[in-house]
Structure formats: C-alpha cells, structure tokens
Design a protein around this motif. Structure first.
Motif: not given
Ligand SMILES: [Zn+2]
Length: 229
Positions: A9-11, A49-51, A53-56, A142-144, A191-193
């Motif tokens: 789910g998500h990323n 990928s980055h900091g 919350f929805d990734h870390i 990732c998120d971009t 992803c990320h949807y």
């Molecule tokens: Zn995100």
C-alpha cells in the motif's frame, strides 16, 4: 531465484531478491491500506525516500527489531541515528549517488518534493531509487512531480517503473503518462493513491490510458499483491 516485489500500500514495497528482503518506505501500522503490520515484516535493508510520516513512520521500529541497514539521504540518516538506529546500520546518500550492496546496486535519484521529519526537523532533499538487481533495472520514482530528467533514468532500459498517481502531493495520472513515455519501462505499476480520499484515483482508467498512450504494460496491484521480475 526470481525477484519479487510486493505492494504494502501507499509507497511501501517489499523486494525479495538475491536471498535478501528490502523494504521501501515503511508505512504500515498507521496506513489505512497496508495488508501487514510493522511487527510482522522482514527486512535486511530499508530504502528511505524522504522523511514524511507516510514513508517513515515504522522505519525506526523495524530497523531496531530486524537490524536492517537503512539507506537514506544524509539528513534522514542522521535523524534515524538520533532515534537509535546504529551508525553502522546506516548508509548515507544524496541525489546522484550510487552504492553497491549485497543484493545489487542502489542509486538515489532526484525527486521534486519536500522532506521534513515527523518532529519537524530538516529532512534534506527527497529522492527516488534506481535499483539494479541482477540483470533487472527497477525504478521507484517515490514522491515526485514530473521532471524531464526521467528521460535519463530510463535511458539504460527499465524492466519496471513504479510511479505515483495520487495527484495533490505528487504527480497525478495525467503527468504519469508523460513520465512513463520518458522512462519507457517494460512494465509500470502505480502507487501513492487511494490511501486517503484526497488522493483517490481510478487505477483501471489509468491503466487504459497507459495502454493506449505508452509502450509499457500497466500492472495495477491490490495491496499485498506481488510482481515477479
Ligand atoms: Zn507521500
């Protein structure tokens, strides 16, 4: 052994390759769409990928429980160290940099997004990952936002690209078509949807657009589904 890539789910993705498990952007316990809990996943490596919350949100707990090595940008790596992740379990990266690991090669690619840590501290710049796993090349955007340099990322050939389609925080379905044209992967997964209402998208409609406008084969997964390379 084939490489398998499972969507949590998500990323969040789990990659099984060369006898190792690599977790990308662990966001499980607080994710409305994750099919597993953080306490139940395996990890030898974690790609961050980055900091945001929805990734870390589960990275520290999983890294401490499993002893996984975390690959992240310098500032995210420093933050993880402050949270108790051992320094010898961190690989500090930044965009454009690559590093060989026991399972393959990891390149931290540029991404147009932001990055701050859950406590508000500076999170450096966000990134994506270009992985070389045996003969296969896999790109996680990732998120971009959409960016023209995706042409360069795709130039060496891609077996699989994973792109966000949620819109609002990242590129949406329409820009993802331009991304796919530039990346020119054999297969592409979104992803990320659909994690929350603001990023709801019709993935079946997206897949039809991918089929008619690009050369890539779209793969729409349900959380928990896997792709075999
Ligand atoms: Zn995100």
């Amino acid at each position: 052994m084939p490489t398998t890539i499972t969507w949590f789910g998500h990323n969040c993705w789990s990659i099984e390759t060369a006898g190792k498990t690599i977790l990308l952007d662990p966001f499980l316990d607080e994710s409305p769409s994750a099919p597993v809990k953080a306490a139940d996943v395996k990890a030898d490596f974690i790609l961050q990928s980055h900091g945001h919350f929805d990734h870390i949100s589960d990275t520290v707990a999983i890294a401490k429980r499993t002893g996984a090595t975390v690959l992240a940008n310098f500032e995210v790596g420093q933050w993880l160290h402050k949270q108790g992740v051992a320094e010898d379990k961190l690989v500090f990266m930044n965009p454009g940099g690559g590093v060989k690991q026991p399972f393959g090669h990891v390149k931290f690619t540029i991404a147009h997004h932001s990055s701050s840590m859950p406590d508000g501290s500076y999170g450096g710049v966000p990134g994506g990952f270009l992985l070389t796993l045996g003969d296969a090349r896999v790109y996680f955007a990732c998120d971009t936002a959409l960016f023209l340099d995706m042409k360069l990322i795709g130039a060496g050939g891609l077996d699989l690209a994973v792109v966000p389609i949620g819109d609002l925080f990242t590129m949406g379905p329409e820009d993802s078509l331009d991304a796919i044209k530039m990346l020119n992967p054999q297969r592409v997964a979104p992803c990320h949807y659909n994690t929350w209402p603001p990023i709801e998208q019709d993935a079946a409609a997206w897949a039809r657009q991918v089929r008619s406008h690009t050369a890539a084969e779209p793969i729409v997964l349900a959380a928990g589904d896997k792709i075999t390379l």
